[in-house]
Design a protein around this motif. Structure first.
Motif, PDB file in Angstrom:
ATOM      1  N   THR B  25      -7.733  -3.814   4.300  1.00  0.00           N
ATOM      2  CA  THR B  25      -6.856  -4.685   3.644  1.00  0.00           C
ATOM      3  C   THR B  25      -6.730  -4.443   2.062  1.00  0.00           C
ATOM      4  O   THR B  25      -5.935  -4.513   1.476  1.00  0.00           O
ATOM      5  CB  THR B  25      -7.262  -6.282   3.647  1.00  0.00           C
ATOM      6  OG1 THR B  25      -8.540  -6.424   3.614  1.00  0.00           O
ATOM      7  CG2 THR B  25      -6.627  -6.735   5.027  1.00  0.00           C
ATOM      8  N   VAL B  28      -4.661  -1.648   1.284  1.00  0.00           N
ATOM      9  CA  VAL B  28      -3.420  -2.041   1.442  1.00  0.00           C
ATOM     10  C   VAL B  28      -2.731  -2.529  -0.002  1.00  0.00           C
ATOM     11  O   VAL B  28      -1.709  -2.420  -0.502  1.00  0.00           O
ATOM     12  CB  VAL B  28      -3.141  -3.004   2.618  1.00  0.00           C
ATOM     13  CG1 VAL B  28      -1.776  -3.622   2.569  1.00  0.00           C
ATOM     14  CG2 VAL B  28      -3.357  -2.291   3.788  1.00  0.00           C
ATOM     15  N   MET B  87       2.933 -12.027  -6.550  1.00  0.00           N
ATOM     16  CA  MET B  87       2.609 -11.614  -5.051  1.00  0.00           C
ATOM     17  C   MET B  87       1.279 -11.090  -4.552  1.00  0.00           C
ATOM     18  O   MET B  87       0.586 -11.468  -3.730  1.00  0.00           O
ATOM     19  CB  MET B  87       4.000 -10.683  -4.557  1.00  0.00           C
ATOM     20  CG  MET B  87       5.065 -11.537  -4.585  1.00  0.00           C
ATOM     21  SD  MET B  87       5.076 -13.099  -3.505  1.00  0.00           S
ATOM     22  CE  MET B  87       6.464 -13.965  -4.495  1.00  0.00           C
ATOM     23  N   LEU B  90      -1.216 -13.614  -4.509  1.00  0.00           N
ATOM     24  CA  LEU B  90      -1.429 -14.292  -3.419  1.00  0.00           C
ATOM     25  C   LEU B  90      -2.127 -13.654  -2.226  1.00  0.00           C
ATOM     26  O   LEU B  90      -2.760 -14.171  -1.445  1.00  0.00           O
ATOM     27  CB  LEU B  90       0.195 -14.657  -3.121  1.00  0.00           C
ATOM     28  CG  LEU B  90       0.145 -15.383  -1.877  1.00  0.00           C
ATOM     29  CD1 LEU B  90      -0.078 -16.773  -2.016  1.00  0.00           C
ATOM     30  CD2 LEU B  90       1.737 -15.354  -1.468  1.00  0.00           C
ATOM     31  N   LEU B  91      -1.314 -12.213  -1.992  1.00  0.00           N
ATOM     32  CA  LEU B  91      -1.854 -11.449  -1.203  1.00  0.00           C
ATOM     33  C   LEU B  91      -3.483 -11.394  -1.184  1.00  0.00           C
ATOM     34  O   LEU B  91      -4.127 -11.473  -0.121  1.00  0.00           O
ATOM     35  CB  LEU B  91      -1.293 -10.041  -1.217  1.00  0.00           C
ATOM     36  CG  LEU B  91      -1.715  -9.232  -0.148  1.00  0.00           C
ATOM     37  CD1 LEU B  91      -1.081  -9.813   1.090  1.00  0.00           C
ATOM     38  CD2 LEU B  91      -1.117  -7.702  -0.299  1.00  0.00           C
ATOM     39  N   VAL B  94      -5.045 -14.348   0.178  1.00  0.00           N
ATOM     40  CA  VAL B  94      -4.813 -14.520   1.812  1.00  0.00           C
ATOM     41  C   VAL B  94      -5.742 -13.338   2.313  1.00  0.00           C
ATOM     42  O   VAL B  94      -6.537 -13.425   3.336  1.00  0.00           O
ATOM     43  CB  VAL B  94      -3.446 -13.812   2.331  1.00  0.00           C
ATOM     44  CG1 VAL B  94      -3.369 -13.788   3.766  1.00  0.00           C
ATOM     45  CG2 VAL B  94      -2.283 -14.885   1.551  1.00  0.00           C
ATOM     46  N   ALA B  97      -8.996 -14.816   2.424  1.00  0.00           N
ATOM     47  CA  ALA B  97      -9.326 -15.997   3.649  1.00  0.00           C
ATOM     48  C   ALA B  97      -9.190 -15.189   5.082  1.00  0.00           C
ATOM     49  O   ALA B  97     -10.132 -15.800   5.979  1.00  0.00           O
ATOM     50  CB  ALA B  97      -8.009 -16.685   3.518  1.00  0.00           C
ATOM     51  N   SER B  98      -8.622 -14.347   4.949  1.00  0.00           N
ATOM     52  CA  SER B  98      -8.658 -13.394   6.504  1.00  0.00           C
ATOM     53  C   SER B  98     -10.148 -12.839   6.525  1.00  0.00           C
ATOM     54  O   SER B  98     -10.780 -12.742   7.676  1.00  0.00           O
ATOM     55  CB  SER B  98      -7.722 -12.250   6.185  1.00  0.00           C
ATOM     56  OG  SER B  98      -7.854 -11.424   7.607  1.00  0.00           O
ATOM     57  N   LEU B 101     -12.539 -15.613   7.523  1.00  0.00           N
ATOM     58  CA  LEU B 101     -12.323 -16.270   8.804  1.00  0.00           C
ATOM     59  C   LEU B 101     -12.489 -15.144   9.919  1.00  0.00           C
ATOM     60  O   LEU B 101     -13.117 -15.532  11.113  1.00  0.00           O
ATOM     61  CB  LEU B 101     -10.716 -16.514   9.156  1.00  0.00           C
ATOM     62  CG  LEU B 101     -10.200 -17.808   8.279  1.00  0.00           C
ATOM     63  CD1 LEU B 101      -8.699 -17.881   8.282  1.00  0.00           C
ATOM     64  CD2 LEU B 101     -11.214 -19.057   9.067  1.00  0.00           C
ATOM     65  N   THR B 102     -12.292 -14.006   9.539  1.00  0.00           N
ATOM     66  CA  THR B 102     -12.502 -13.046  10.882  1.00  0.00           C
ATOM     67  C   THR B 102     -13.693 -12.190  10.757  1.00  0.00           C
ATOM     68  O   THR B 102     -14.110 -11.544  11.550  1.00  0.00           O
ATOM     69  CB  THR B 102     -11.237 -12.033  11.001  1.00  0.00           C
ATOM     70  OG1 THR B 102     -11.265 -11.135   9.690  1.00  0.00           O
ATOM     71  CG2 THR B 102      -9.968 -12.588  11.162  1.00  0.00           C
ATOM     72  N   VAL B 107      -7.279  -4.942   8.695  1.00  0.00           N
ATOM     73  CA  VAL B 107      -5.783  -5.439   8.675  1.00  0.00           C
ATOM     74  C   VAL B 107      -5.354  -6.320  10.106  1.00  0.00           C
ATOM     75  O   VAL B 107      -4.720  -7.259   9.656  1.00  0.00           O
ATOM     76  CB  VAL B 107      -4.577  -4.596   8.369  1.00  0.00           C
ATOM     77  CG1 VAL B 107      -4.571  -4.032   6.927  1.00  0.00           C
ATOM     78  CG2 VAL B 107      -4.570  -3.387   9.253  1.00  0.00           C
ATOM     79  N   ASP B 108      -5.823  -5.814  10.887  1.00  0.00           N
ATOM     80  CA  ASP B 108      -5.711  -6.622  12.152  1.00  0.00           C
ATOM     81  C   ASP B 108      -6.642  -7.670  12.456  1.00  0.00           C
ATOM     82  O   ASP B 108      -6.537  -8.664  13.673  1.00  0.00           O
ATOM     83  CB  ASP B 108      -5.450  -5.753  13.542  1.00  0.00           C
ATOM     84  CG  ASP B 108      -4.384  -4.855  13.397  1.00  0.00           C
ATOM     85  OD1 ASP B 108      -3.223  -5.313  12.764  1.00  0.00           O
ATOM     86  OD2 ASP B 108      -4.464  -3.593  13.814  1.00  0.00           O
TER      87      ASP B 108
END
Lengths: 520, 114
Positions: B25, B28, B87, B90-91, B94, B97-98, B101-102, B107-108
């Protein structure tokens, strides 16, 4: 000095902005007050949109210069039939999403109401603006709010789906900017009406550059519309989003379609390749059709039927026939309302089922064999009392299925019939029209099979699972959205005439021209 | 001046696209930033490259359009910069957060199975 009623054109942008900003200032916990504010604002918005539709239907194209700056320097809003209709549609969806969220979703995050308003502002702005760069800004606004709404409720699934959604849309926005820059570089203007007059006069040497810019813009719009190779992100994101957010997102793909329509109206004389749009739309339709059949969960099914409707629209618009486009606009309204209602309904229906019951009949039968179907408790033949809630849900589900599949008496049928009628009108009928006819019919069949299968599984296979707890405020928006569709059938004549007039204006050379700046 | 700018934009865009297609991520995010720099420069160049020209006219002095830069792309770039900046922020949130959580920065949300 502009007459007071002229300012109505800017209300759909300013009202959500003011309401959303006001709600930002309120304390996070005051959900009730925010909900009331939101409801008042949306009600006023819908009233304004209705007035705009009535005004646009007189055939007048209103050009509103923001801040009263003259068009070459200022930015204009253009209210014609198409934009007024789209604004009204997004207002209706927002009202449905808001009413639905009042039961519980709006408490799932602190800024739901604000985001809803800002998203509305972005949507309305994108529909009304007459300036290419301003369109970009409104796109970004609505996307930023949609990122927040997609994340609403949080959870691993939403966060990873949103991550893909955000990255893809950011990339599309960058493409949008490249396209805008190319077009500005060649023509020296971003005002759409001005572009329509200047593009034909572009030097032969620069024409390729302008067309490349338009193509790149088109790709950015088609990502939003979910055309086949660009639409893989859509079902996953929409399935993961909370129900009210997904219901509002149903209009997002239509923003892409709308932008493609507007863009192609700027290029009289085939600079936008209709054939490509037609082929892409047909492949999208086929992909959506396959996806609908293969979907294991209701939410993905709804996502794929959204793709299928997007594909239908693109293909029919790609035919480049004004009457077909008119029918497509009617279809756009009907299918958006239907899919939006379906997204809301799915959440209610799934509540009745145990978590993880996403496997539909196919898989279950294939993996567990038929013996599992005979549960001992279902042998009880004492007659199943169908509770009113279940009956209502079932009826709504039936309505959504009819609408998505395009069967009578709902407007999906009227729309498909009108589209096919105008596609088959020319003599001889072009080969592509036959292909589209087959695909459209097949997609109806596929939707009916998939929806029927899902409906059987949900409503009839396991009635003992219990009735979902559904509150009136959650059921009402579904009923109202479907009721709107019924009204659309009952008033199919005037509605279709309105859509046809809107399409005629798009296809007429320089139909948008009133927005052009006056040059000495 | 033009070749330098063109090569610069090309290198930025190329690296951006390459990073965008990477599985992590953070790569990216950096890819998107590079790509946005390239796009911003591209918009800027659309107003023609004219060294040392100001985008405004002197009051009272005779106006010669050839001596001034086009102010509109500059305004557009400013807007674009602000939007992509927001943006990206914001990304990043996220992304975090990703990650939280994971437990992975793929990215997946899960590692490729070898």
């Amino acid at each position: 000095m502009i007459a007071a009623h002229e300012h109505l054109a800017v209300v759909p942008v300013v009202l959500p902005l003011a309401a959303g900003a006001l709600m930002l200032a309120l304390d996070e916990e005051r959900h009730r007050l925010k909900a009331a504010l939101n409801a008042v604002s949306i009600a006023a918005l819908i009233a304004a949109c209705l007035a705009l539709v009535v005004q646009a239907d007189t055939g007048r194209v209103q050009v509103y210069a923001i801040g009263n700056w003259a068009p070459p320097f200022g930015i204009v809003l253009v209210v014609d039939r198409l934009s007024a209709l789209m604004v009204l549609l997004s207002g209706a969806l927002a009202a449905g999403a808001l009413a639905f969220s009042l039961a519980r979703w709006h408490r799932a995050g602190p800024r739901f109401h604000t985001l809803l308003q800002f998203m509305l502002m972005g949507l309305n702005g994108a529909f009304l603006t007459g300036d290419l760069f301003n369109l970009f800004v409104f796109f970004e606004l609505l996307l930023a709010a949609s990122y927040g709404l997609a994340l609403h409720g949080s959870g691993t699934r939403r966060v990873s789906a949103s991550l893909h959604y955000i990255v893809i849309n950011l990339t599309a926005s960058l493409l949008f900017l490249v396209g805008v820059a190319l077009i500005y570089g060649v023509t020296g203007t971003l005002n759409m009406a001005d572009l329509a007059t200047r593009l034909p006069a572009v030097d032969e040497a620069d024409r390729g550059l302008a067309q490349a810019g338009a193509a790149i813009l088109g790709v950015a719009f088609l990502v939003k519309a979910g055309m086949w190779p660009l639409g893989f992100w859509l079902p996953g994101t929409y399935a993961a989003a909370s129900a009210p957010a997904a219901a509002l997102f149903a209009v997002l793909t239509k923003v892409g379609v709308y932008a493609v329509l507007r863009l192609s109206s700027l290029f009289p004389g085939g600079a936008v390749d209709g054939g490509l749009l037609l082929a892409g739309g047909m492949v999208t339709l086929a992909f959506g059709l396959a996806g609908v059949l293969a979907s294991q969960s209701l939410a993905r099914l709804a996502g794929f039927s959204l793709l299928a409707s997007s594909g239908t629209l693109l293909a029919v618009i790609g035919m480049g026939d004004a009457r077909a486009t008119g029918a497509a606009l009617y279809y756009l309204v009907a299918s958006t309302l239907g899919v939006s209602a379906l997204f809301l309904l799915i959440e209610l229906v799934e509540r009745a089922r145990p978590p993880g019951a996403d496997m539909l009949a196919v898989t279950r039968a294939a993996f567990l064999g038929a013996s599992e179907e005979r549960d001992p408790e279902e042998e009880d033949e004492s007659g199943v009392v169908i509770p009113a809630t279940m009956a209502l849900l079932g009826l709504s589900f039936l309505g959504c299925a009819l609408l998505v599949a395009g069967l009578p008496p709902l407007p999906g049928f009227v729309a498909k019939f009108a589209m096919l009628a105008s596609l088959l009108a020319p003599d001889p009928v072009p080969g592509a029209a036959w292909g589209l006819l087959v695909l459209l019919t097949l997609s109806g069949l596929a939707s009916i099979i998939a929806m029927g299968r899902a409906g059987l599984q949900v409503f009839w296979a396991h009635p003992a699972l219990g009735v979902p707890r559904v509150r009136l405020v959650e059921m009402a928006p579904v009923a109202v959205l479907l009721g709107l569709c019924l009204a659309l059938t009952a008033q199919a004549g005037p509605a279709m005439r309105y859509a046809q007039d809107a399409a005629q204006a798009l296809h007429a050379p320089r139909g948008h021209a009133e927005g052009a700046p006056r040059r000495p | 001046m033009e070749p330098v700018l063109a090569i610069g934009i090309g290198v930025l865009a190329g690296s951006g696209v390459w990073l965008l297609l990477r599985p992590r991520t953070f790569q990216v995010v950096i890819g998107l930033s590079l790509l946005s720099y390239a796009v911003n420069l591209f918009i800027f160049v659309m107003g023609w490259v004219r060294g040392g020209a100001a985008p405004f006219v002197q009051p009272g002095a005779p106006v010669d359009p050839a001596r001034f830069a086009d102010p509109l792309p500059q305004a557009l770039v400013l807007t674009a910069i602000v939007i992509t900046f927001a943006m990206t922020a914001l990304l990043l949130v996220v992304l975090l957060a990703s990650r939280g959580l994971t437990g992975t920065d793929h990215v997946d949300g899960r590692e490729d199975e070898e």
